[in-house]
Design a protein around this motif. Structure first.
Motif, PDB file in Angstrom:
ATOM      1  N   LEU A 127       0.833  -1.207   0.000  1.00 44.20           N
ATOM      2  CA  LEU A 127       0.000   0.000   0.000  1.00 44.20           C
ATOM      3  C   LEU A 127       0.867   1.257   0.000  1.00 44.20           C
ATOM      4  O   LEU A 127       0.583   2.219  -0.729  1.00 44.20           O
ATOM      5  N   ILE A 128       1.932   1.245   0.801  1.00 48.97           N
ATOM      6  CA  ILE A 128       2.845   2.397   0.851  1.00 48.97           C
ATOM      7  C   ILE A 128       3.493   2.614  -0.516  1.00 48.97           C
ATOM      8  O   ILE A 128       3.577   3.744  -1.014  1.00 48.97           O
ATOM      9  N   ALA A 129       3.948   1.519  -1.135  1.00 52.50           N
ATOM     10  CA  ALA A 129       4.562   1.624  -2.471  1.00 52.50           C
ATOM     11  C   ALA A 129       3.558   2.182  -3.466  1.00 52.50           C
ATOM     12  O   ALA A 129       3.889   3.076  -4.266  1.00 52.50           O
ATOM     13  N   PHE A 130       2.329   1.689  -3.416  1.00 49.08           N
ATOM     14  CA  PHE A 130       1.269   2.153  -4.320  1.00 49.08           C
ATOM     15  C   PHE A 130       1.017   3.650  -4.165  1.00 49.08           C
ATOM     16  O   PHE A 130       0.936   4.391  -5.149  1.00 49.08           O
ATOM     17  N   LEU A 131       0.920   4.118  -2.920  1.00 45.34           N
ATOM     18  CA  LEU A 131       0.612   5.527  -2.660  1.00 45.34           C
ATOM     19  C   LEU A 131       1.770   6.441  -3.062  1.00 45.34           C
ATOM     20  O   LEU A 131       1.563   7.472  -3.712  1.00 45.34           O
ATOM     21  N   VAL A 132       2.976   6.067  -2.676  1.00 44.86           N
ATOM     22  CA  VAL A 132       4.135   6.920  -2.966  1.00 44.86           C
ATOM     23  C   VAL A 132       4.386   7.005  -4.468  1.00 44.86           C
ATOM     24  O   VAL A 132       4.616   8.094  -5.017  1.00 44.86           O
ATOM     25  N   ILE A 133       4.348   5.862  -5.140  1.00 44.78           N
ATOM     26  CA  ILE A 133       4.543   5.859  -6.592  1.00 44.78           C
ATOM     27  C   ILE A 133       3.424   6.642  -7.272  1.00 44.78           C
ATOM     28  O   ILE A 133       3.656   7.419  -8.200  1.00 44.78           O
ATOM     29  N   GLY A 134       2.194   6.453  -6.798  1.00 44.46           N
ATOM     30  CA  GLY A 134       1.044   7.130  -7.394  1.00 44.46           C
ATOM     31  C   GLY A 134       1.114   8.640  -7.276  1.00 44.46           C
ATOM     32  O   GLY A 134       0.801   9.358  -8.228  1.00 44.46           O
ATOM     33  N   ILE A 135       1.525   9.141  -6.119  1.00 44.06           N
ATOM     34  CA  ILE A 135       1.624  10.594  -5.931  1.00 44.06           C
ATOM     35  C   ILE A 135       2.657  11.187  -6.880  1.00 44.06           C
ATOM     36  O   ILE A 135       2.418  12.209  -7.531  1.00 44.06           O
TER      37      ILE A 135
END
Length: 412
Positions: A53-61
């Motif tokens: 989830l952290i990877a998804f959010l950081v990459i997404g931003i």
């Protein structure tokens, strides 16, 4: 306690900043190397799905901010694309988490980069935006490093970056076993070193030694395009008036480009190109434009390449995006149509034809023609079989994309 919270906040902010600068319009070549290593470190410190989830959010931003490079897309479309990309880009981190018990051996460092390369390849193969956001583009300033692409392809750059992240984390985990660390660093250093040596050799010792010629690239003034109302040509009530006005304005525009071409030829240019769709012409006036271009190319003894938008009001897809080249004899030697349109505003109005790269041998070397977005699809450019397969594949994906946008009540 407070110090730990502050450290976590600072680490999270660092990740977000590096994410923004790791790819897209704000990319800095070294940011993605550091970002990937730190994000892998962070994900490994967290429970599997929390790390994902952290990877998804950081990459997404980072992706969303960098996607501002595509202002022609509605915000809703950018959000959807961001979610899809972030999910795919986060998968290597998730897969890596399943091998947490097998990280002591150096060979385990290959799991993350191999997964990243395979997933990236599969994603960009079906992505309607082609190779946009490929890791290799972040290194565009690193000429020496990029020479390896000529042998091993763009995925090799992704492999080096993600392997660096994996090796860095392995070194940290093996920091108390110096003999292991030395061997691992030596192996990665040897691979990267040979890559850079090869690149330096090509840059320094394989420089072209042939004579150079003057080439001119011409763009039209924006003010000359302001009076051209392409949408009005489909308005039945005023179509005739708009056509007369359009013909008058396109004549001024194209004459400006021809005058600039002649001026560049007299200044010594042997090859003159117009930028993409800088010339505009009605379909019924297309042959007359070519006659004039042929005459100028012959008289000025130059290769003249027209980047033109041919407008056919009788077709709902009224735009033909072309590159047409005339040789010194005035013969038309390249007639290239743009094959793939950017999803969004361009696709619904574009009449594309999959012609593949066209080329001609000249006394100055090979001149080839291809337009903009087509270059983001390597398989489209390879050859006839790949051309047809990839073109059909991209068309299917683009149609599905437009259907989804319509379903969401968005402008495709």
């Amino acid at each position: 306690m407070k110090s730990n919270i502050i450290k976590k906040i600072l680490f999270a902010l660092t990740l977000l900043i590096l994410s923004v600068f790791s790819n897209g319009q704000y990319a800095v070549f070294f940011a993605i190397w550091i970002f990937t290593a730190l994000l892998l470190f962070a994900v490994r410190k967290l429970p599997r799905w929390k790390g994902f989830l952290i990877a998804f959010l950081v990459i997404g931003i980072g992706y969303y901010i960098g996607m501002d490079v595509a202002p022609f897309l509605p915000i809703s479309s950018v959000i959807i694309i961001t979610i899809i990309f972030s999910l795919v880009a986060s998968l290597p981190y998730l897969i890596d988490s399943f091998f947490s018990k097998h990280r002591s051996a150096f060979i385990s460092t290959l799991i993350f980069p191999t997964t990243a390369v395979l997933i990236e390849y599969a994603y960009h193969y079906v992505d309607p935006f082609g190779t946009w956001w490929h890791f290799a583009y972040t290194q565009e300033s690193q000429t020496v490093l990029l020479q390896s692409v000529s042998v091993l392809g763009m995925g090799y750059i992704t492999f080096l970056i993600t392997w660096f992240a994996s090796v860095s984390n392995w070194v940290y985990e093996q920091r108390n076993k110096w003999s292991n660390v030395k061997k691992g660093v030596l192996i990665y250093g040897l691979v990267l070193g040979l890559t850079l040596i090869y690149g330096a050799y090509r840059v320094q010792f394989q420089k072209p030694n042939s004579e150079t010629i003057r080439i001119a690239s011409i763009s039209a003034l924006d003010s000359l395009k302001n009076g051209i109302d392409l949408q009005g040509l489909n308005d039945k009530e005023r179509a005739n008036d708009v056509k007369i006005e359009t013909r008058r304005n396109t004549s001024k525009l194209n004459q400006y480009l021809f005058d600039r071409s002649i001026a560049e030829a007299k200044a010594g240019a042997k090859i003159v190109f117009w930028a993409e769709t800088n010339g505009i012409i009605l379909k019924e006036d297309e042959n007359e434009l070519y006659r004039q271009a042929s005459q100028i190319a012959s008289q000025q003894d130059i290769y003249l390449g027209l980047g033109i938008a041919v407008v056919d009001p009788t077709n709902s897809k009224y735009l033909e995006n072309k590159f047409v080249l005339f040789d010194k004899n005035g013969s038309k030697v390249i007639d290239y149509w743009k094959g793939i349109s950017v999803p969004g505003a361009e696709a619904p109005i574009s009449n594309n034809t999959a012609t593949g790269i066209q080329k001609i041998e000249t006394q100055y070397g090979t001149i080839a023609g291809v337009i903009c977005f087509d270059l983001d699809f390597p398989n489209y450019l390879k050859g006839p079989k790949e051309l047809i397969f990839c073109w059909r594949q991209v068309m299917i994906i683009k149609k599905l994309t437009n259907y989804i946008l319509i379903w969401l009540s968005l402008e495709p």
